[in-house]
Motif scaffolding. Structure first.
Motif, short mmCIF file in Angstrom:
data_model
loop_
_atom_site.label_atom_id
_atom_site.label_comp_id
_atom_site.label_asym_id
_atom_site.label_seq_id
_atom_site.Cartn_x
_atom_site.Cartn_y
_atom_site.Cartn_z
N ARG A 24 0.85 -1.19 0.00
CA ARG A 24 0.00 0.00 0.00
C ARG A 24 0.89 1.24 0.00
O ARG A 24 1.71 1.41 0.90
CB ARG A 24 -0.92 0.02 1.24
CG ARG A 24 -1.83 1.24 1.33
CD ARG A 24 -2.60 1.25 2.63
NE ARG A 24 -1.68 1.35 3.77
CZ ARG A 24 -2.04 1.17 5.05
NH1 ARG A 24 -3.28 0.85 5.34
NH2 ARG A 24 -1.14 1.29 6.01
N ASN A 25 0.74 2.06 -1.02
CA ASN A 25 1.48 3.32 -1.11
C ASN A 25 2.99 3.14 -0.91
O ASN A 25 3.63 3.90 -0.19
CB ASN A 25 0.94 4.32 -0.09
CG ASN A 25 -0.52 4.66 -0.32
OD1 ASN A 25 -0.97 4.67 -1.46
ND2 ASN A 25 -1.25 4.93 0.74
N ASP A 64 -7.34 -2.11 2.66
CA ASP A 64 -7.34 -0.81 2.00
C ASP A 64 -7.16 -0.90 0.49
O ASP A 64 -7.69 -0.06 -0.25
CB ASP A 64 -6.24 0.08 2.58
CG ASP A 64 -6.53 0.52 4.01
OD1 ASP A 64 -7.68 0.33 4.47
OD2 ASP A 64 -5.62 1.04 4.67
N THR A 65 -6.40 -1.90 0.01
CA THR A 65 -6.11 -1.97 -1.42
C THR A 65 -6.95 -3.00 -2.17
O THR A 65 -7.09 -2.91 -3.39
CB THR A 65 -4.63 -2.32 -1.65
OG1 THR A 65 -4.37 -3.65 -1.15
CG2 THR A 65 -3.72 -1.32 -0.97
#
Length: 200
Positions: A24-25, A64-65
């Motif tokens: 993530r990010n 989240d992803t």
């Protein structure tokens, strides 16, 4: 029947030991699980499901992803299990010295494994202490040394053959996870996965 006896019987339902990676990010992580199962009998609709405890750093990355990679491990990959499964990714990059590459969905794919499945989350279910993610398999591959040695690692094989020096740490981590789950397993919340929500 006593709870411990029931638990030992339920261990017979345990999946192979798998490594699960997520990103993530720009932050990546890897973890170990023994709760992954095939979730479809239709060859043209390959799916897996996996339970991820909410205390795992990977849980938030996957939630989240909506993507993760599930890796079947060989029965000689004890060191990788120790590296990814005996510590948290919140404080260090567990994949720093593990050969890997970005997959088609952007999450890390480990070079050394029996096989890997890149997954996009299709649905999720809250279990109180964990989330069950249903993943559509979108890419499949094999590890670099798939024909060299080893068969798929199982939980029973790992428990029977792990180095003796790891056993006390393993049992302490298991007790902590069981305590966490015992305190939260009854607190199940309704969950509608992103993409399944009905537009207003």
């Amino acid at each position: 029947m006593q709870p411990d006896a029931v638990y030992q019987l339920l261990r017979n339902l345990t999946s192979p030991v798998v490594a699960i990676t997520s990103e993530r990010n720009g932050k990546r992580n890897g973890m170990i699980s023994d709760s992954a199962v095939r979730a479809s009998i239709v060859p043209s609709i390959p799916r897996v499901s996996v339970y991820i405890h909410k205390f795992n750093y990977s849980h938030d990355l996957i939630f989240d992803t909506g993507r993760f990679v599930l890796h079947l491990l060989r029965d000689d990959q004890f060191d990788l299990i120790h590296r990814l499964g005996f510590s948290t990714g919140r404080s260090r990059d567990k994949l720093a010295d593990v050969p890997h590459r970005p997959g088609a969905l952007g999450a890390p794919v480990l070079d050394e494994c029996h096989a890997h499945f890149e997954c996009r989350v299709a649905n999720a279910m809250d279990t109180g202490s964990s989330t069950c993610f249903l993943g559509d398999v979108v890419e499949v591959g094999h590890g670099a040394a798939r024909e060299a040695r080893g068969v798929v690692m199982t939980a029973a094989h790992f428990r029977a053959h792990m180095p003796a020096a790891w056993r006390a740490e393993y049992e302490a981590l298991l007790r902590a996870a069981q305590q966490y789950a015992a305190e939260r397993s009854r607190d199940i919340r309704p969950l509608i996965w992103k993409g399944l929500e009905t537009p207003p």
